[in-house]
Design an enzyme around this catalytic site. Structure first.
Site, PDB file in Angstrom:
ATOM      1  N   GLU A  69       0.907  -1.063  -0.013  1.00 18.55           N
ATOM      2  CA  GLU A  69      -0.004   0.063  -0.105  1.00 18.55           C
ATOM      3  C   GLU A  69       0.951   1.121  -0.083  1.00 18.55           C
ATOM      4  O   GLU A  69       1.991   1.335   0.926  1.00 18.55           O
ATOM      5  CB  GLU A  69      -0.909  -0.027   1.271  1.00 18.55           C
ATOM      6  CG  GLU A  69      -1.905  -1.080   1.329  1.00 18.55           C
ATOM      7  CD  GLU A  69      -2.673  -0.794   2.351  1.00 18.55           C
ATOM      8  OE1 GLU A  69      -3.987  -1.696   2.353  1.00 18.55           O
ATOM      9  OE2 GLU A  69      -2.256  -0.398   3.630  1.00 18.55           O
ATOM     10  N   CYS A  70       0.421   2.175  -0.899  1.00 15.29           N
ATOM     11  CA  CYS A  70       1.032   3.424  -0.949  1.00 15.29           C
ATOM     12  C   CYS A  70       2.559   3.463  -0.818  1.00 15.29           C
ATOM     13  O   CYS A  70       3.410   3.107  -1.714  1.00 15.29           O
ATOM     14  CB  CYS A  70       0.506   4.476   0.165  1.00 15.29           C
ATOM     15  SG  CYS A  70       0.587   6.025  -0.064  1.00 15.29           S
ATOM     16  N   GLY A  71       3.302   3.972   0.356  1.00 16.33           N
ATOM     17  CA  GLY A  71       4.761   3.855   0.395  1.00 16.33           C
ATOM     18  C   GLY A  71       5.214   2.470   0.164  1.00 16.33           C
ATOM     19  O   GLY A  71       6.310   2.585  -0.362  1.00 16.33           O
ATOM     20  N   MET A  73       4.159   0.358  -1.877  1.00 16.01           N
ATOM     21  CA  MET A  73       4.344   0.135  -3.422  1.00 16.01           C
ATOM     22  C   MET A  73       5.270   0.949  -3.872  1.00 16.01           C
ATOM     23  O   MET A  73       5.810   0.468  -5.006  1.00 16.01           O
ATOM     24  CB  MET A  73       2.844   0.736  -3.968  1.00 16.01           C
ATOM     25  CG  MET A  73       2.710   0.977  -5.621  1.00 16.01           C
ATOM     26  SD  MET A  73       1.401   1.229  -6.105  1.00 16.01           S
ATOM     27  CE  MET A  73       0.878   2.991  -5.796  1.00 16.01           C
ATOM     28  N   SER A 170      -1.306  -0.644  -4.336  1.00 16.56           N
ATOM     29  CA  SER A 170      -2.235   0.452  -4.785  1.00 16.56           C
ATOM     30  C   SER A 170      -1.852   1.581  -3.732  1.00 16.56           C
ATOM     31  O   SER A 170      -1.029   1.277  -2.741  1.00 16.56           O
ATOM     32  CB  SER A 170      -3.443  -0.157  -4.258  1.00 16.56           C
ATOM     33  OG  SER A 170      -4.376   0.994  -4.170  1.00 16.56           O
TER      34      SER A 170
END
Length: 199
Positions: A69-71, A73, A170
């Site tokens: 997730e986010c960081g 990714m 994501s």
């Protein structure tokens, strides 16, 4: 932490580690969950920890489930360019490059619908999440999307949730408790991969 609690309730053992301070991933992992964070603040240290990134690539290449997730990714991508124009090599699991942006790209709650089967569930599964990021994917990364997103504040719709082999990544931070089948699906994916060996 609530996501971890729900994974534990579904039989998972959570094994914490740090891509910043540990030289390698823990042994005998069945899956990898890389949550959010601020890789732009630690880009140099992440880039220099080559034994960690090599271990993460090996786990991903073994076929075991990887969710980010986010960081997380961003760390799985090939490179991150910070606001000062410096580019740092990341783990190289995903064929994506990222750059920081001077302002928020997305902020707020998100309704997520799976438009393809993925690590976290079957097509048609719905769950809520949150998006908060000042970065973007650079053009050129063409990967199938598993999610249809609808942002609560802006009403904007977009396709996201990038699938690459056994990796799902994501910008959205999902709240697993909003649909507990998410955690159960990730645990099942880990169990399916239990017999795989990291070379």
């Amino acid at each position: 932490e609530d996501n971890f609690d729900l994974l534990r309730e579904n039989g998972a053992e959570i094994v914490p580690f740090s891509p910043l301070t540990d030289a390698a991933i823990p042994p005998n992992l069945d899956a990898l969950y890389l949550g959010g964070g601020y890789p732009e603040l630690y880009a140099d240290a992440l880039s220099r920890n080559t034994t960690m990134s090599a271990g993460i690539r090996a786990l991903a290449e073994s076929g075991k489930a990887v969710y980010a997730e986010c960081g997380g990714m961003i760390y799985l991508g090939r490179a991150l360019t910070t606001l000062d124009g410096q580019s740092y090599t990341m783990a190289g699991v995903l064929p994506m490059e990222f750059e920081m942006t001077p302002r928020l790209v997305h902020f707020g709650y998100v309704n997520v619908e799976f438009i393809e089967d993925c690590l976290l569930g079957n097509k048609g599964t719905e769950v809520r999440g949150h998006s908060f990021h000042c970065s973007r994917v650079l053009p050129g990364a063409l990967m199938p999307a598993a999610y249809r997103l609808k942002y609560s504040l802006s009403g904007r719709d977009e396709l996201e949730g990038y699938q690459f082999k056994n990796v799902l990544a994501s910008y959205v931070h999902l709240h697993f408790r909003g649909n507990p089948t998410i955690a159960a699906s990730l645990v099942r994916a880990a169990l399916r991969a239990r017999t795989l060996e990291v070379q």
